[in-house]
Enzyme design. Structure first.
Site, mmCIF file in Angstrom:
data_model
loop_
_atom_site.group_PDB
_atom_site.id
_atom_site.type_symbol
_atom_site.label_atom_id
_atom_site.label_comp_id
_atom_site.label_asym_id
_atom_site.label_seq_id
_atom_site.Cartn_x
_atom_site.Cartn_y
_atom_site.Cartn_z
ATOM 1 N N GLN A 247 29.318 68.610 55.371
ATOM 2 C CA GLN A 247 27.970 69.081 55.657
ATOM 3 C C GLN A 247 27.634 70.252 54.733
ATOM 4 O OE1 GLN A 247 25.719 71.189 56.857
ATOM 5 N NE2 GLN A 247 24.333 70.007 58.140
ATOM 6 N N HIS A 280 29.178 65.601 58.164
ATOM 7 C CA HIS A 280 27.773 65.268 58.340
ATOM 8 C C HIS A 280 27.642 63.787 58.688
ATOM 9 C CE1 HIS A 280 23.450 66.046 56.632
ATOM 10 N NE2 HIS A 280 23.454 65.684 57.898
ATOM 11 N N TRP A 314 25.246 68.074 68.980
ATOM 12 C CA TRP A 314 24.653 67.383 67.836
ATOM 13 C C TRP A 314 24.826 65.873 67.954
ATOM 14 C CZ3 TRP A 314 21.152 69.923 65.412
ATOM 15 C CH2 TRP A 314 21.241 71.319 65.329
ATOM 16 N N GLU A 317 26.772 63.079 65.798
ATOM 17 C CA GLU A 317 27.519 63.876 64.819
ATOM 18 C C GLU A 317 28.656 64.651 65.482
ATOM 19 O OE1 GLU A 317 25.732 65.669 61.155
ATOM 20 O OE2 GLU A 317 25.943 67.500 62.360
ATOM 21 N N TRP A 356 18.681 65.845 50.751
ATOM 22 C CA TRP A 356 17.914 65.700 51.979
ATOM 23 C C TRP A 356 16.424 65.670 51.659
ATOM 24 C CZ3 TRP A 356 20.085 69.612 56.134
ATOM 25 C CH2 TRP A 356 21.481 69.566 56.137
ATOM 26 N N ARG A 365 8.993 62.455 64.778
ATOM 27 C CA ARG A 365 9.664 62.314 66.061
ATOM 28 C C ARG A 365 8.684 62.407 67.211
ATOM 29 N NH1 ARG A 365 15.174 66.002 65.198
ATOM 30 N NH2 ARG A 365 16.216 64.538 63.779
#
EC number: 2.4.1.87
Length: 368
Positions: A247, A280, A314, A317, A356, A365
C-alpha cells in the site's frame, strides 16, 4: 517331389526357423513378444506394465535401465528449464529499499528485474494471464473505460490476456477495441445496497468464477480495483504463485502503525507486534488455485464477522492482510505498481506502473 524329398525340405525349413528364432531372442532387438496380459497375473492391471513385461524379462532389464536413463534426462532438462530467481532478479540493484522479505520472497522494484529474460521464459511456457475487475453503478461511467483502455496498452504486453469484467448493467459496457492476444468476457453481477458489501462480495464472486471456468482458461490471475489507471508496462515480472501489493501510504511505516483490524472479535484481527507489511486490496494475484484460496479464506472471515455482527475496519482489505500474515505471499509488488500521486513522487519511486484515480466517493458511492 517324392515323399522323402518333402520330409527333407520340411526339416530344413523347421531347422532354419529354429536357428533364426534362437539368434533373434539372444540379440538386443529380440524383445518384441506379446503375451496376453490376462495370462500373466503378476503383471497387474497397469496398461503400461502390460506392454513391456515380457520384453523386460527376455532382456534382463535392458529396457528398464534405458527407461531410467531417459527419465533422468527428462528430469535434468526440466530442472534446467526452470527459471531461478537469480536469473531475472537482482535485489542489490535497489539498496535504498526493501527488496527481499524475511521469508526470501522478492519485492519487485523498478531496476531489480530483467523483463527480457522473463518474457522469453513465459513465451515458451505459452501462458495466458487473466484480470478481473468490478464496475458497479456509477463506477462504470467514471472509471471502467479508462481502466480497460490503459490495461489494453500496458498489461502483460506480448502475452495472451483475458479480461473478466463484472458489471451490474451489461448495456453500459464501454466499447473498447482490444489489441492482439486480448479478449474480454463480461458478466452481470447482482448490485448491492452498500459499496462495502460490493467490495466484500467480490471475494465470493471471484472464487465462484475461478471454480466455474477461470481455472481452465488462464495460468495466472490478477484481481484489481477499477479506479486505477495503468501508466507503464505492468509485465511478467509481477507473476507468481501468490502476489501481494504494498500500500502506497504505508510502505515506510512501522507495523504497529498499520491500520490492521485491531478488534479481537473480528476474524481479521492482527494484534500489535505482529505483521510484515500493509497490503493493498486494489491488486492481488497468483495462480488460479492460490487466488481461489485467498478469496475463499477472506470470504470465510467476512461471513464469520457478519455472524458476529462486526465489520472489519477496511472490509475485504483487512481480511486480505490477515490472510497474507498467515500465508506469506511468494512475491510482493512495490508501491510503483499502485501509486497515489497525492503523496508526491519520492526518490525511491522510479517508474509508476499504475496510479490511483481521484476518489470521487461523493459521486460514485450511494452511501459514503
Amino acid at each position: 517331389m517324392n515323399v522323402k524329398g518333402k520330409v527333407i525340405l520340411s526339416m530344413l525349413v523347421v531347422s532354419t526357423v529354429i536357428v533364426v528364432f534362437w539368434e533373434y531372442i539372444h540379440s538386443p532387438e529380440g524383445s518384441l513378444f506379446w503375451i496376453n496380459p490376462s495370462r500373466n497375473p503378476e503383471v497387474g492391471g497397469s496398461s503400461i506394465q502390460k506392454g513391456w513385461w515380457l520384453p523386460r524379462w527376455f532382456n534382463n532389464g535392458y529396457h528398464e535401465e534405458d527407461g531410467d536413463i531417459n527419465e533422468e534426462k527428462e528430469q535434468r532438462n526440466e530442472d534446467e528449464s526452470k527459471l531461478k530467481l537469480s536469473d531475472w532478479f537482482n535485489p542489490f540493484k535497489r539498496p535504498e529499499v526493501v527488496t527481499m522479505t524475511k521469508w526470501k520472497a522478492p519485492v519487485v522494484w523498478e531496476g531489480t528485474y530483467n523483463r527480457a529474460v522473463l518474457d522469453n521464459y513465459y513465451a515458451k511456457q505459452k501462458i495466458t494471464v487473466g484480470l478481473t475487475v468490478f464496475a458497479v453503478g456509477r463506477y462504470i461511467e467514471h472509471y471502467l473505460e479508462e481502466f480497460l483502455t490503459s490495461a489494453n496498452k500496458h498489461f502483460m504486453v506480448g502475452h495472451p490476456v483475458i479480461f473478466y469484467i463484472m458489471v451490474d448493467d451489461v448495456s453500459r459496457m464501454p466499447l473498447i477495441e482490444l489489441g492482439p492476444l486480448r479478449s474480454f468476457k463480461v458478466f452481470k453481477i447482482k448490485p448491492e445496497k452498500r459499496w462495502q458489501d460490493i467490495s466484500m462480495m467480490r471475494m465470493k464472486t471471484i472464487g465462484e468464477h475461478i471454480v466455474a471456468h477461470i481455472q481452465h482458461e488462464v495460468d495466472f490471475l490478477f484481481c484489481m480495483d477499477v479506479d486505477q489507471v495503468f501508466q507503464d508496462k505492468f509485465g511478467v515480472e509481477t507473476l507468481g504463485e501468490s502476489v501481494a501489493q504494498l500500500q502506497a501510504w504505508w510502505y515506510k511505516a512501522d507495523p504497529n502503525d498499520f491500520t490492521y483490524e485491531r478488534r479481537k472479535e473480528s476474524a481479521a484481527y492482527i494484534p500489535f507486534g505482529e505483521g510484515d507489511f500493509y497490503y493493498h486490496a486494489a491488486i492481488f494475484g497468483g495462480t488460479p488455485t492460490q487466488v481461489l484460496n485467498i478469496t475463499q479464506e477472506c470470504f470465510k472471515g467476512i461471513l464469520k464477522d457478519k455472524k458476529n455482527d462486526i465489520e472489519a475496519q477496511w472490509h475485504d482489505e483487512s481480511h486480505l492482510n490477515k490472510y497474507f500474515l498467515l500465508n506469506k505471499p511468494t512475491k510482493i509488488l512495490s508501491p510503483e505498481y499502485c501509486w497515489d500521486y497525492h503523496i508526491g513522487l519520492p526518490a525511491d519511486i522510479k517508474l509508476v506502473k499504475m496510479s490511483w484515480q481521484t476518489k470521487e466517493y461523493n459521486v460514485v458511492r450511494n452511501n459514503v
